[in-house]
Scaffold this motif. Structure first.
Motif, PDB file in Angstrom:
ATOM      1  N   PRO A  11       0.844  -1.197   0.000  1.00  0.00           N
ATOM      2  CA  PRO A  11       0.000   0.000   0.000  1.00  0.00           C
ATOM      3  C   PRO A  11       0.881   1.249   0.000  1.00  0.00           C
ATOM      4  N   PRO A  12       0.332   2.387  -0.403  1.00  0.00           N
ATOM      5  CA  PRO A  12       1.120   3.629  -0.362  1.00  0.00           C
ATOM      6  C   PRO A  12       1.581   3.915   1.061  1.00  0.00           C
ATOM      7  N   ARG A  13       2.707   4.569   1.182  1.00  0.00           N
ATOM      8  CA  ARG A  13       3.250   4.855   2.514  1.00  0.00           C
ATOM      9  C   ARG A  13       2.327   5.766   3.305  1.00  0.00           C
ATOM     10  N   LEU A  14       2.312   5.550   4.600  1.00  0.00           N
ATOM     11  CA  LEU A  14       1.511   6.387   5.491  1.00  0.00           C
ATOM     12  C   LEU A  14       2.174   7.747   5.655  1.00  0.00           C
ATOM     13  N   HIS A  15       1.362   8.744   5.712  1.00  0.00           N
ATOM     14  CA  HIS A  15       1.833  10.095   5.988  1.00  0.00           C
ATOM     15  C   HIS A  15       1.487  10.389   7.434  1.00  0.00           C
ATOM     16  N   PRO A  16       2.357  11.100   8.167  1.00  0.00           N
ATOM     17  CA  PRO A  16       2.048  11.385   9.577  1.00  0.00           C
ATOM     18  C   PRO A  16       0.655  11.994   9.773  1.00  0.00           C
ATOM     19  N   GLN A  37     -11.532  -4.613  14.940  1.00  0.00           N
ATOM     20  CA  GLN A  37     -10.863  -5.124  13.746  1.00  0.00           C
ATOM     21  C   GLN A  37     -10.262  -3.982  12.928  1.00  0.00           C
ATOM     22  N   GLU A  38     -11.006  -2.892  12.802  1.00  0.00           N
ATOM     23  CA  GLU A  38     -10.505  -1.743  12.056  1.00  0.00           C
ATOM     24  C   GLU A  38      -9.276  -1.147  12.733  1.00  0.00           C
ATOM     25  N   VAL A  39      -9.307  -1.070  14.049  1.00  0.00           N
ATOM     26  CA  VAL A  39      -8.164  -0.535  14.799  1.00  0.00           C
ATOM     27  C   VAL A  39      -6.959  -1.457  14.630  1.00  0.00           C
ATOM     28  N   ARG A  40      -7.167  -2.777  14.751  1.00  0.00           N
ATOM     29  CA  ARG A  40      -6.065  -3.731  14.592  1.00  0.00           C
ATOM     30  C   ARG A  40      -5.451  -3.651  13.203  1.00  0.00           C
ATOM     31  N   GLN A  41      -6.282  -3.528  12.174  1.00  0.00           N
ATOM     32  CA  GLN A  41      -5.767  -3.427  10.805  1.00  0.00           C
ATOM     33  C   GLN A  41      -4.913  -2.176  10.635  1.00  0.00           C
ATOM     34  N   PHE A  42      -5.389  -1.079  11.189  1.00  0.00           N
ATOM     35  CA  PHE A  42      -4.628   0.160  11.062  1.00  0.00           C
ATOM     36  C   PHE A  42      -3.311   0.072  11.835  1.00  0.00           C
ATOM     37  N   LEU A  43      -3.359  -0.472  13.049  1.00  0.00           N
ATOM     38  CA  LEU A  43      -2.137  -0.614  13.835  1.00  0.00           C
ATOM     39  C   LEU A  43      -1.139  -1.536  13.135  1.00  0.00           C
ATOM     40  N   HIS A  44      -1.636  -2.580  12.483  1.00  0.00           N
ATOM     41  CA  HIS A  44      -0.768  -3.481  11.742  1.00  0.00           C
ATOM     42  C   HIS A  44      -0.080  -2.720  10.603  1.00  0.00           C
ATOM     43  N   ARG A  45      -0.836  -1.892   9.913  1.00  0.00           N
ATOM     44  CA  ARG A  45      -0.271  -1.100   8.819  1.00  0.00           C
ATOM     45  C   ARG A  45       0.789  -0.134   9.343  1.00  0.00           C
ATOM     46  N   VAL A  46       0.512   0.518  10.464  1.00  0.00           N
ATOM     47  CA  VAL A  46       1.479   1.440  11.058  1.00  0.00           C
ATOM     48  C   VAL A  46       2.738   0.675  11.459  1.00  0.00           C
ATOM     49  N   ALA A  47       2.569  -0.501  12.049  1.00  0.00           N
ATOM     50  CA  ALA A  47       3.721  -1.303  12.469  1.00  0.00           C
ATOM     51  C   ALA A  47       4.575  -1.711  11.272  1.00  0.00           C
ATOM     52  N   LEU A  48       3.941  -2.121  10.177  1.00  0.00           N
ATOM     53  CA  LEU A  48       4.690  -2.488   8.979  1.00  0.00           C
ATOM     54  C   LEU A  48       5.457  -1.295   8.416  1.00  0.00           C
ATOM     55  N   GLU A  49       4.809  -0.151   8.409  1.00  0.00           N
ATOM     56  CA  GLU A  49       5.453   1.058   7.908  1.00  0.00           C
ATOM     57  C   GLU A  49       6.655   1.422   8.777  1.00  0.00           C
ATOM     58  N   LEU A  50       6.495   1.322  10.092  1.00  0.00           N
ATOM     59  CA  LEU A  50       7.611   1.620  10.996  1.00  0.00           C
ATOM     60  C   LEU A  50       8.761   0.636  10.792  1.00  0.00           C
ATOM     61  N   ALA A  51       8.446  -0.638  10.596  1.00  0.00           N
ATOM     62  CA  ALA A  51       9.487  -1.635  10.358  1.00  0.00           C
ATOM     63  C   ALA A  51      10.267  -1.295   9.090  1.00  0.00           C
ATOM     64  N   THR A  52       9.547  -0.899   8.045  1.00  0.00           N
ATOM     65  CA  THR A  52      10.199  -0.517   6.796  1.00  0.00           C
ATOM     66  C   THR A  52      11.087   0.705   7.002  1.00  0.00           C
ATOM     67  N   LEU A  53      10.582   1.678   7.720  1.00  0.00           N
ATOM     68  CA  LEU A  53      11.363   2.890   7.968  1.00  0.00           C
ATOM     69  C   LEU A  53      12.611   2.589   8.798  1.00  0.00           C
ATOM     70  N   HIS A  54      12.488   1.703   9.788  1.00  0.00           N
ATOM     71  CA  HIS A  54      13.657   1.320  10.590  1.00  0.00           C
ATOM     72  C   HIS A  54      14.698   0.623   9.715  1.00  0.00           C
ATOM     73  N   GLN A  55      14.248  -0.238   8.813  1.00  0.00           N
ATOM     74  CA  GLN A  55      15.184  -0.899   7.897  1.00  0.00           C
ATOM     75  C   GLN A  55      15.880   0.128   7.007  1.00  0.00           C
ATOM     76  N   ASP A  56      15.108   1.098   6.512  1.00  0.00           N
ATOM     77  CA  ASP A  56      15.692   2.149   5.675  1.00  0.00           C
ATOM     78  C   ASP A  56      16.731   2.960   6.444  1.00  0.00           C
ATOM     79  N   VAL A  57      16.420   3.308   7.676  1.00  0.00           N
ATOM     80  CA  VAL A  57      17.358   4.084   8.496  1.00  0.00           C
ATOM     81  C   VAL A  57      18.633   3.282   8.717  1.00  0.00           C
ATOM     82  N   ASN A  58      18.509   1.993   9.037  1.00  0.00           N
ATOM     83  CA  ASN A  58      19.693   1.158   9.250  1.00  0.00           C
ATOM     84  C   ASN A  58      20.528   1.044   7.975  1.00  0.00           C
ATOM     85  N   ARG A  59      19.870   0.829   6.850  1.00  0.00           N
ATOM     86  CA  ARG A  59      20.580   0.706   5.578  1.00  0.00           C
ATOM     87  C   ARG A  59      21.311   2.004   5.241  1.00  0.00           C
TER      88      ARG A  59
END
Length: 84
Positions: A11-16, A37-59
């Motif tokens: 999905p497109p990246r989340l904007h703050p 369920q809606e809250v869990r789905q959104f939190l999952h998306r935020v968590a995935l986005e944060l994981a990607t951003l952490h990987q980018d920062v490390n790289r």
């Protein structure tokens, strides 16, 4: 940086602003609160986005270290060349 996806890609990246302004549906049938369920789905998306951003920062941090090391090596070789 919201780009469309092709054929079920990421999905497109989340904007703050999206996180800050997010509103959830209320639960129906006389219950109070938000749709879990809606809250869990959104939190999952935020968590995935944060994981990607952490990987980018490390790289990028590793790449920055590599470039700094290469620059130091080049500067040292140039300084030695001038002394010769």
């Amino acid at each position: 940086m919201n780009r469309g996806t092709v054929y079920g890609g990421a999905p497109p990246r989340l904007h703050p602003r999206q996180v800050r302004d997010r509103q959830f549906s209320t639960v129906s049938f006389g219950r109070r609160g938000l749709d879990p369920q809606e809250v869990r789905q959104f939190l999952h998306r935020v968590a995935l986005e944060l994981a990607t951003l952490h990987q980018d920062v490390n790289r990028l941090s590793e790449e920055n270290t590599r470039i700094k090391r290469a620059l130091r090596d080049w500067q040292s070789s140039q300084a030695q060349r001038r002394l010769s």
